[in-house]
Motif scaffolding. Structure first.
Motif, mmCIF file in Angstrom:
data_model
loop_
_atom_site.group_PDB
_atom_site.id
_atom_site.type_symbol
_atom_site.label_atom_id
_atom_site.label_comp_id
_atom_site.label_asym_id
_atom_site.label_seq_id
_atom_site.Cartn_x
_atom_site.Cartn_y
_atom_site.Cartn_z
ATOM 1 N N ALA A 250 48.557 38.974 72.675
ATOM 2 C CA ALA A 250 47.275 39.614 72.354
ATOM 3 C C ALA A 250 46.298 39.646 73.523
ATOM 4 O O ALA A 250 45.127 39.924 73.341
ATOM 5 N N LEU B 145 45.987 28.807 70.027
ATOM 6 C CA LEU B 145 45.938 30.032 70.821
ATOM 7 C C LEU B 145 44.642 30.136 71.611
ATOM 8 O O LEU B 145 44.637 30.474 72.799
ATOM 9 N N GLU B 146 43.528 29.832 70.949
ATOM 10 C CA GLU B 146 42.234 29.947 71.628
ATOM 11 C C GLU B 146 42.122 28.911 72.749
ATOM 12 O O GLU B 146 41.614 29.201 73.831
ATOM 13 N N ARG B 147 42.591 27.702 72.475
ATOM 14 C CA ARG B 147 42.519 26.653 73.491
ATOM 15 C C ARG B 147 43.405 27.014 74.692
ATOM 16 O O ARG B 147 43.031 26.852 75.843
ATOM 17 N N ARG C 129 40.539 36.121 73.169
ATOM 18 C CA ARG C 129 39.924 35.290 72.152
ATOM 19 C C ARG C 129 39.926 33.822 72.601
ATOM 20 O O ARG C 129 40.960 33.278 72.963
ATOM 21 N N ILE D 67 46.507 34.164 62.249
ATOM 22 C CA ILE D 67 47.845 33.862 62.772
ATOM 23 C C ILE D 67 48.881 34.755 62.087
ATOM 24 O O ILE D 67 49.779 35.298 62.735
ATOM 25 N N LEU E 55 48.674 38.278 63.527
ATOM 26 C CA LEU E 55 49.278 38.391 64.857
ATOM 27 C C LEU E 55 50.806 38.415 64.751
ATOM 28 O O LEU E 55 51.479 39.160 65.462
ATOM 29 N N GLU F 23 51.838 41.809 63.547
ATOM 30 C CA GLU F 23 51.668 42.756 64.669
ATOM 31 C C GLU F 23 52.841 42.674 65.637
ATOM 32 O O GLU F 23 53.332 43.692 66.120
ATOM 33 N N GLN F 24 53.280 41.425 65.909
ATOM 34 C CA GLN F 24 54.428 41.232 66.793
ATOM 35 C C GLN F 24 55.660 41.914 66.207
ATOM 36 O O GLN F 24 56.424 42.568 66.908
ATOM 37 N N LEU G 236 46.763 26.915 62.414
ATOM 38 C CA LEU G 236 46.019 27.350 63.600
ATOM 39 C C LEU G 236 46.459 26.582 64.839
ATOM 40 O O LEU G 236 46.277 27.034 65.961
ATOM 41 N N VAL H 73 51.416 26.785 65.300
ATOM 42 C CA VAL H 73 51.726 28.185 65.024
ATOM 43 C C VAL H 73 53.202 28.268 64.623
ATOM 44 O O VAL H 73 54.037 27.582 65.205
#
Lengths: 517, 365
Positions: free
Chosen positions: A97, A189-191, A301, B30, B33, B36-37, B72, B75
């Motif tokens: 992303a 992901l953000e980290r 993000r 999550i 995404l 989307e993948q 989160l 994943v």
């Protein structure tokens, strides 16, 4: 004595302070090379108030260099992300992303390795040295110079990230290493994104930090150099070389902290009016309220601690023109830093918000006779429009129905009316034009804990106490004077849907820098 | 009728699902995404209307179980939910013809789409909760006679287990919850195996379309500078949920959260800005009860969602903080969620509330 400097995209502002008093202020243009602008600012300070460079005890700098480098994709290091979490997490590999343009700019590569932790501290899978070495070797072959390491639940247990860092340091010296648990908080992901951003800025950071040190050397100043972080606290120059990403939102934070200091109010709405925009934030206990939602930087993000700031396109350089339906329009287009050439009061030909303020007698800038001809109704209408625009943002930032003080800072603060609905008072402190540099000079040293704690029944107070002590210890270790350290924020979020009372606790402590001033 | 979902649909669906999550259910991010993948890999998400199902088709419900907060951080690999489906198919000795969402609110709006895309199966437009609920037995499938078990559960290692508890859906929940914790706090399940005929009889129909519509409505209202709440109310009139209304507007003045029995329980107080009085929201992961000065305004299973007063972004229980400016939005539930049998399973008493069930549109009158 201290020097505070704020390096913005357009202007470099500087202040000299002693014992909390402002001795001199300077405003100069930001230069393409880092050193010249800073040297000029220090020279200007010295011209106003002579000081002996040996009397300077600390220099604090806020800078937009790093965030601008990312946005402009300039000088970014080829960076690889290595994540520990297999067999979990493979559904969304690192850099997922990200905008293609940015992935190309950092020549980004991503690798998944076994490792990581569960929420309760068990490992997901064991360390596989051969796998890690193969990833690093492949990255190096592809020209990677900086490596960002993330691991699942590393805010709870950073063992894998540390082990990978040791391996790189011993076997691949010369590679930059950034560790996610030192940079971001929960939310893989953000980290990880923040860590990769940090990684690709490491070379720029080396360059900029060296240039800053050189500028001080040129001025004969041997005092320690600090940079301000997103949350209004300071980090030293060596830390900045390793964590440039921590400076991203320091601009608005510094001006809000400066406003708090100048006005003596630590619970207020701060209205910072520049040439193009008005930024409005809320101070709570002297620190900016943080945005609750994730923040996108350059299309990525992240979960940086960013101040919650609302902006509206009204500034000192905003163009003023009829709106076609009998009223006046102010902004969002602006002459920006050219206001001193293009505004009517400076002999220019563009009607700006500054001209309106001068015509209304709010300010004495430039040549007031050049706006004396303006129609009174026009001036009144434009002034009302400016007041409405600012009023609206202030109202959206307020957190209680009770009136709050409003502190106006920045070069354009003459545009703020003396009375605003919902404001208990409107304060315009001295030196308002350089509040950001003052914020840098007065910044504090902070320490934060953000982790999942098991909270057994009846132990909540003890656990919170432990978290508080850790945060204080971190602040002191970072250079805060122990006698001034206070807890500035506590947040508890229980992890839902699971028995066992696992709770994510965030505690932030901050105190004055441990130098005498 | 049957349609395919696109990338753009997913963003709208995520917004709508967050709204239907009524404060819980987890951030759909999550899951979105991952879908989307899958789409980027060339997979398709085909949506079937319940009316298009043959009566003898095998349909299996799909979901994530556990703490969305864990997802989160840990994943998924993206294969877990398919592994659970395959394990249940092995156990049943028959391949599924379609998957169906267990829960249309929150993260679980996305997991069945991922399974559908990766396993190349259609996904049925409907679900068993019509919103978000905290436990597996709280589904209309079970209310109207379909057993939750046999249930298959899988983790990222491909390790699986079968929970077979006959017709006792509470035991299915109880055992699966224990396995979820051992699997690291989040796991993926396939459950409520049923026929096309049973889906038509027990599912809340077209809730995927509902979430899409609500998400799209909020996006378009923003683009057109239209009041998002008025737009939501208008959009709901065209759905089986029919009635939506702003219950209250104000600022959050207190949030009290604690964990017991694996749930985030507590309450929030919202001080009125335009009106007098204080609204109290009781939550247990999801928002359950809204009262103003002890007068019930809305109660579970009707939906109580908090939205940011300016942006109309849904606010979850975990991100709710002092000082937020919110509007409390109520949505009435369709008749299938309001029968005596349904209220027994997910009405006020099922959550330990003493206040009697009242439809929110009747309270409003």
């Amino acid at each position: 004595m201290r020097i505070g400097i704020d390096v913005g995209g357009t202007n470099t502002d500087a202040v000299l302070t002693a014992g909390g008093q402002v001795l001199s202020t300077a405003k100069t243009s930001t230069t393409a090379d880092v050193t010249t602008g800073i040297s000029q600012a220090i020279d200007l300070l010295r011209r106003q108030a002579q000081f002996n460079p040996a009397d300077i005890q600390a220099v604090m700098i806020g800078t937009t260099h790093f965030v601008n480098a990312l946005i402009e994709a300039k000088g970014l290091a080829p960076t690889a992300a290595i994540r520990f979490g297999l067999p979990a997490t493979s559904g969304l590999p690192p850099l997922v992303a990200w905008p293609d343009r940015l992935v190309q700019a950092i020549a980004g590569r991503s690798y998944l390795c076994h490792g990581g932790h569960e929420f309760d501290g068990r490992t997901i899978s064991a360390w596989d040295e051969a796998e890690v070495v193969a990833a690093i070797e492949d990255a190096v072959e592809h020209g990677i110079r900086s490596i960002a390491i993330s691991s699942v639940f590393s805010p709870v247990n950073a063992e894998f990230e540390r082990q990978a860092a040791e391996l790189i340091t011993s076997r691949f010296p010369g590679l930059y290493v950034s560790l996610s648990h030192e940079i971001g908080r929960m939310g893989l992901l953000e980290r990880e994104n923040a860590t990769v951003i940090n990684g690709c800025l490491r070379e720029v950071a080396e360059h900029v930090c060296t240039a800053l040190v050189d500028a001080l050397d040129l001025a004969g100043i041997a005092a320690p150099l600090f940079l301000s972080q997103n949350d209004g606290t300071l980090m030293d120059i060596e830390y900045t070389r390793r964590y440039p990403v921590a400076t991203f939102a320091s601009g608005p934070t510094n001006s809000m902290r400066g406003a708090a200091y100048l006005s003596g109010v630590d619970q207020c709405v701060v209205v910072d009016i520049g040439g193009t925009t008005t930024d409005v934030g809320m101070l709570q206990s002297g620190f900016p309220r943080e945005a609750a939602t994730e923040v996108e930087v350059a299309g990525v993000r992240t979960n940086f601690r960013m101040p919650d700031v609302l902006s509206v396109g009204i500034g000192g350089g905003s163009r003023v023109r009829p709106d076609g339906v009998g009223g006046m329009r102010v902004g969002p287009d602006s002459v920006g830093y050219l206001v001193t050439e293009q505004a009517l009061v400076f002999g220019g030909e563009t009607l700006t918000a500054t001209d309106i303020a001068v015509a209304a007698g709010r300010a004495d800038i430039g040549d007031p006779s050049l706006v004396a001809h303006l129609d009174r109704t026009l001036v009144r209408t434009a002034l009302d429009r400016i007041a409405d625009g600012i009023q609206d943002v202030v109202d959206r930032m307020r957190t209680s129905a009770a009136p709050v003080p409003v502190v106006a800072v920045g070069g354009g603060s003459i545009l703020v009316p003396d009375e605003l609905e919902g404001a208990s008072k409107v304060l315009r402190p001295d030196h308002f034009a350089v509040a950001n540099a003052i914020g840098a000079a007065m910044a504090q040293i902070g320490g934060e804990v953000d982790r999942v704690f098991p909270v057994a029944p009846g132990t909540r107070d003890a656990v919170l106490d432990q978290a508080r002590q850790e945060a204080v210890a971190k602040a002191v270790a970072a250079g805060a004077d122990p006698s001034t350290v206070q807890i500035v924020d506590i947040d508890e979020v229980p992890l839902a849907y699971l028995p066992g009372n696992a709770t994510r606790i965030r505690v932030k402590a901050a105190g004055d820098l441990a130098v005498t001033s | 009728m049957a349609y395919e979902l696109t990338d753009k649909d997913l963003l709208d669906l995520a917004t709508g699902a967050a709204l239907l999550g009524t404060g819980g259910g987890g951030d759909p991010l999550i899951g979105r995404l991952l879908v989307e993948q899958a789409l980027a890999d060339g997979c398709k998400v085909r949506v079937l209307d319940p009316d298009e199902l043959d009566d003898d088709m095998l349909v299996i419900a799909s979901a994530m179980m556990g703490a969305p907060t864990v997802v989160l951080e840990k994943v998924p690999s993206g294969r877990e939910a398919v592994a659970a489906l395959r394990r249940l198919e092995d156990h049943l000795g028959r391949q599924a013809d379609a998957v169906i969402p267990m829960e249309c609110g929150g993260l679980n709006s996305m997991i069945p789409l991922l399974v559908a895309a990766r396993a190349d199966l259609p996904v049925v437009d409907g679900d068993g909760m019509g919103r978000a609920f905290p436990e597996l037995q709280m589904e209309t499938f079970g209310v109207y006679g379909v057993p939750a078990s046999p249930l298959a559960i899988a983790d990222e290692r491909g390790h699986t287990a079968i929970v077979a508890t006959g017709a006792d859906n509470h035991r299915t929940e109880w055992f699966a919850r224990a396995l979820t914790i051992r699997m690291g706090g989040s796991a993926y399940i396939a459950e409520y195996p049923m026929t096309g005929a049973q889906v038509k009889r027990t599912a809340i129909p077209r809730t995927l379309r509902l979430a899409l519509t609500l998400g799209r409505t909020l996006r378009e209202a923003k683009q057109e500078h239209r009041d998002p709440f008025d737009a939501l109310i208008d959009a709901l009139k065209q759905t089986p949920y029919e009635h939506g209304q702003v219950l209250f507007s104000g600022k959050v003045t207190d949030v009290s959260r604690h964990v017991s029995d694996g749930f985030t329980q507590g309450h929030a107080l919202i001080h009125g800005l335009d009106s007098t009085g204080t609204m109290r929201i009781e939550f247990r992961n999801e928002n359950l009860l809204a009262t103003v000065d002890d007068r019930v305004v809305a109660i579970v299973p009707d939906l109580i969602t908090l939205l940011d007063a300016d942006t109309a972004t849904p606010v979850t229980t975990e991100t709710l903080r002092y000082g937020m400016r919110v509007r409390v939005f109520g949505i009435s539930t369709p008749p299938i969620m309001r029968t005596a049998a349904a209220l027994d399973v997910f009405g006020p008493a099922a959550f330990g509330l003493t206040q009697p069930w009242q439809p929110l549109e009747e309270i409003a009158n």
